[in-house]
Write a protein that holds these residues in place. Structure first.
Motif, mmCIF file in Angstrom:
data_model
loop_
_atom_site.group_PDB
_atom_site.id
_atom_site.type_symbol
_atom_site.label_atom_id
_atom_site.label_comp_id
_atom_site.label_asym_id
_atom_site.label_seq_id
_atom_site.Cartn_x
_atom_site.Cartn_y
_atom_site.Cartn_z
ATOM 1 N N ALA A 55 -22.714 -27.946 9.866
ATOM 2 C CA ALA A 55 -22.805 -27.204 8.602
ATOM 3 C C ALA A 55 -23.927 -27.763 7.730
ATOM 4 N N LEU A 56 -24.009 -29.075 7.625
ATOM 5 C CA LEU A 56 -25.032 -29.688 6.774
ATOM 6 C C LEU A 56 -26.442 -29.415 7.284
ATOM 7 N N GLN A 57 -26.591 -29.229 8.590
ATOM 8 C CA GLN A 57 -27.910 -28.974 9.166
ATOM 9 C C GLN A 57 -28.286 -27.502 9.179
ATOM 10 N N ASP A 58 -27.348 -26.641 8.814
ATOM 11 C CA ASP A 58 -27.606 -25.199 8.825
ATOM 12 C C ASP A 58 -28.361 -24.805 7.551
ATOM 13 N N PRO A 59 -29.571 -24.224 7.674
ATOM 14 C CA PRO A 59 -30.323 -23.813 6.471
ATOM 15 C C PRO A 59 -29.573 -22.804 5.613
ATOM 16 N N VAL A 60 -28.761 -21.945 6.248
ATOM 17 C CA VAL A 60 -28.001 -20.967 5.475
ATOM 18 C C VAL A 60 -26.947 -21.669 4.624
ATOM 19 N N PHE A 61 -26.312 -22.707 5.176
ATOM 20 C CA PHE A 61 -25.325 -23.472 4.415
ATOM 21 C C PHE A 61 -25.992 -24.198 3.253
ATOM 22 N N GLN A 62 -27.177 -24.769 3.500
ATOM 23 C CA GLN A 62 -27.916 -25.446 2.428
ATOM 24 C C GLN A 62 -28.282 -24.470 1.320
ATOM 25 N N LYS A 63 -28.682 -23.262 1.709
ATOM 26 C CA LYS A 63 -29.004 -22.250 0.702
ATOM 27 C C LYS A 63 -27.749 -21.790 -0.026
ATOM 28 N N ALA A 64 -26.615 -21.739 0.689
ATOM 29 C CA ALA A 64 -25.355 -21.354 0.048
ATOM 30 C C ALA A 64 -24.957 -22.362 -1.017
ATOM 31 N N ILE A 65 -25.228 -23.657 -0.765
ATOM 32 C CA ILE A 65 -24.937 -24.683 -1.773
ATOM 33 C C ILE A 65 -25.782 -24.444 -3.020
ATOM 34 N N TRP A 66 -27.085 -24.205 -2.827
ATOM 35 C CA TRP A 66 -27.974 -23.955 -3.958
ATOM 36 C C TRP A 66 -27.557 -22.703 -4.712
ATOM 37 N N ASN A 67 -27.256 -21.627 -3.981
ATOM 38 C CA ASN A 67 -26.837 -20.389 -4.639
ATOM 39 C C ASN A 67 -25.562 -20.587 -5.445
ATOM 40 N N THR A 68 -24.610 -21.321 -4.874
ATOM 41 C CA THR A 68 -23.344 -21.568 -5.567
ATOM 42 C C THR A 68 -23.572 -22.348 -6.854
ATOM 43 N N LEU A 69 -24.416 -23.388 -6.789
ATOM 44 C CA LEU A 69 -24.711 -24.181 -7.982
ATOM 45 C C LEU A 69 -25.426 -23.339 -9.040
ATOM 46 N N TYR A 70 -26.368 -22.514 -8.608
ATOM 47 C CA TYR A 70 -27.110 -21.655 -9.538
ATOM 48 C C TYR A 70 -26.166 -20.678 -10.228
ATOM 49 N N LEU A 71 -25.363 -19.979 -9.451
ATOM 50 C CA LEU A 71 -24.458 -18.984 -10.022
ATOM 51 C C LEU A 71 -23.392 -19.636 -10.885
ATOM 52 N N TRP A 72 -22.894 -20.793 -10.449
ATOM 53 C CA TRP A 72 -21.897 -21.508 -11.248
ATOM 54 C C TRP A 72 -22.473 -21.938 -12.589
ATOM 55 N N PHE A 73 -23.662 -22.542 -12.576
ATOM 56 C CA PHE A 73 -24.233 -23.091 -13.805
ATOM 57 C C PHE A 73 -24.478 -21.993 -14.837
ATOM 58 N N ILE A 154 -31.349 -10.431 -7.989
ATOM 59 C CA ILE A 154 -29.972 -10.228 -7.554
ATOM 60 C C ILE A 154 -29.045 -11.315 -8.098
ATOM 61 N N LYS A 155 -29.570 -12.533 -8.262
ATOM 62 C CA LYS A 155 -28.746 -13.610 -8.827
ATOM 63 C C LYS A 155 -28.358 -13.332 -10.275
ATOM 64 N N PRO A 156 -29.321 -12.986 -11.157
ATOM 65 C CA PRO A 156 -28.919 -12.634 -12.525
ATOM 66 C C PRO A 156 -27.935 -11.467 -12.587
ATOM 67 N N LEU A 157 -28.020 -10.534 -11.628
ATOM 68 C CA LEU A 157 -27.077 -9.414 -11.624
ATOM 69 C C LEU A 157 -25.668 -9.896 -11.292
ATOM 70 N N VAL A 158 -25.556 -10.851 -10.361
ATOM 71 C CA VAL A 158 -24.246 -11.428 -10.061
ATOM 72 C C VAL A 158 -23.705 -12.164 -11.277
ATOM 73 N N VAL A 159 -24.575 -12.928 -11.948
ATOM 74 C CA VAL A 159 -24.167 -13.634 -13.166
ATOM 75 C C VAL A 159 -23.713 -12.638 -14.228
ATOM 76 N N LEU A 160 -24.446 -11.536 -14.370
ATOM 77 C CA LEU A 160 -24.079 -10.497 -15.334
ATOM 78 C C LEU A 160 -22.696 -9.934 -15.027
ATOM 79 N N LEU A 161 -22.398 -9.738 -13.753
ATOM 80 C CA LEU A 161 -21.091 -9.219 -13.363
ATOM 81 C C LEU A 161 -19.978 -10.207 -13.692
#
Length: 291
Positions: A55-73, A154-161
């Motif tokens: 999981a840690l070596q998967d680029p999609v998982f690494q991007k999912a971590i960044w996306n989660t932190l961005y959307l959470w913050f 698309i990220k700001p739209l998720v945040v807006l929702l």
């Protein structure tokens, strides 16, 4: 002893049976799956910590971590900030009908995420969307910008929702906290010539800290486990180049689309570790501040 109280044990046995079957067993089994390679059909094969490493070596998982932190913050900061501002205004300037405002701002929670996402797609669709119509009218020519396919927008739209759905809930928490603050404190401060900003920063915020801390930690826990909003807005695809794939969506895709239950279980434990870390951090901060 058991024979004498067999009626009592028989009455509580169903609860413990359901608790073990639907709470204890899934946790233990998910821990076992995290150490195994299993597709749901063949015999599980023990692989140790390979799933966690994969999981840690998967680029999609690494991007999912960044996306989660961005959307959470951004969703937490904006939702809590807007809710606090609305609660202060309702508490200070609305003399009657506070129940009406509570009801109105809680209505978005009654709307299913799928319906809310469909409405948002109607606003931001590339062909005939309301936003593109307004942009086209402003610039004097038709606009066909694909907001939903943009990796940036698309990220700001998720945040807006998220803001639209959850601001009212946090506002209710803050409104309850504000109404529990004695009015005598404010009256004494005003008699001493204390300004509005000083009253807010030195009286309201400190006394409102328990509500603020509860609101932030609940928003944080929801942000770490975010799934509904990005999933329904991108129709389960995670956006262009996985631009809105969160940890929850990654778990769902690996376990229930790719049938890699071992990797999905490992990701679930990563999410659990993040939730525990945020909870302990919240507890440490509230203890230091005396809340």
């Amino acid at each position: 002893m058991v024979r004498r109280n067999r009626a009592f044990y028989a009455s509580v046995a169903p609860f413990f049976a359901i608790f073990v079957a639907f709470s204890i067993f899934p946790v233990v089994f998910s821990f076992y799956l995290g150490l195994s390679d299993w597709d749901g059909f063949s015999e599980p094969e023990f692989v140790g910590l390979a799933n966690y490493s994969r999981a840690l070596q998967d680029p999609v998982f690494q991007k999912a971590i960044w996306n989660t932190l961005y959307l959470w913050f951004w969703s937490t900061i904006l939702t809590v900030g807007l809710a606090l501002g609305l609660a202060v205004m309702v508490n200070e300037y609305v003399l009657g009908g506070k129940t009406y405002f509570r009801l109105v701002f809680l209505l978005p929670l009654l709307v299913a995420p799928a319906i809310a996402a469909i409405l948002l797609r109607v606003f931001f669709t590339s062909n005939g969307g309301i936003v593109n119509m307004l942009v086209g009218a402003a610039q004097g020519q038709p606009s066909y910008f694909n907001w939903l396919a943009s990796e940036f927008w698309i990220k700001p739209l998720v945040v807006l929702l998220v803001i639209w759905r959850w601001t009212g809930w946090h506002m209710i928490i803050f409104l309850a906290g504000l109404q529990s603050i004695p009015r005598d404190i404010y009256e004494a401060a005003r008699m001493d010539g204390v300004g509005r900003w000083a009253i807010f920063s030195r009286i309201t915020l400190p006394l409102l800290f328990p509500s603020l801390a509860f609101s932030i930690i609940t928003a944080t826990l929801g942000g770490v486990q975010m799934f509904d909003e990005p999933f329904v807005l991108t129709q389960g695809q995670g956006g262009t180049n996985n631009s809105t794939t969160t940890l929850g969506m990654y778990l769902y895709a690996t376990a229930f689309s790719q049938f890699d239950f071992g990797l999905g279980a490992a990701v679930s434990w990563y999410i659990f570790a993040a939730v525990v870390a945020f909870t302990l951090l919240h507890r440490s901060i509230t203890k230091r501040l005396g809340a």
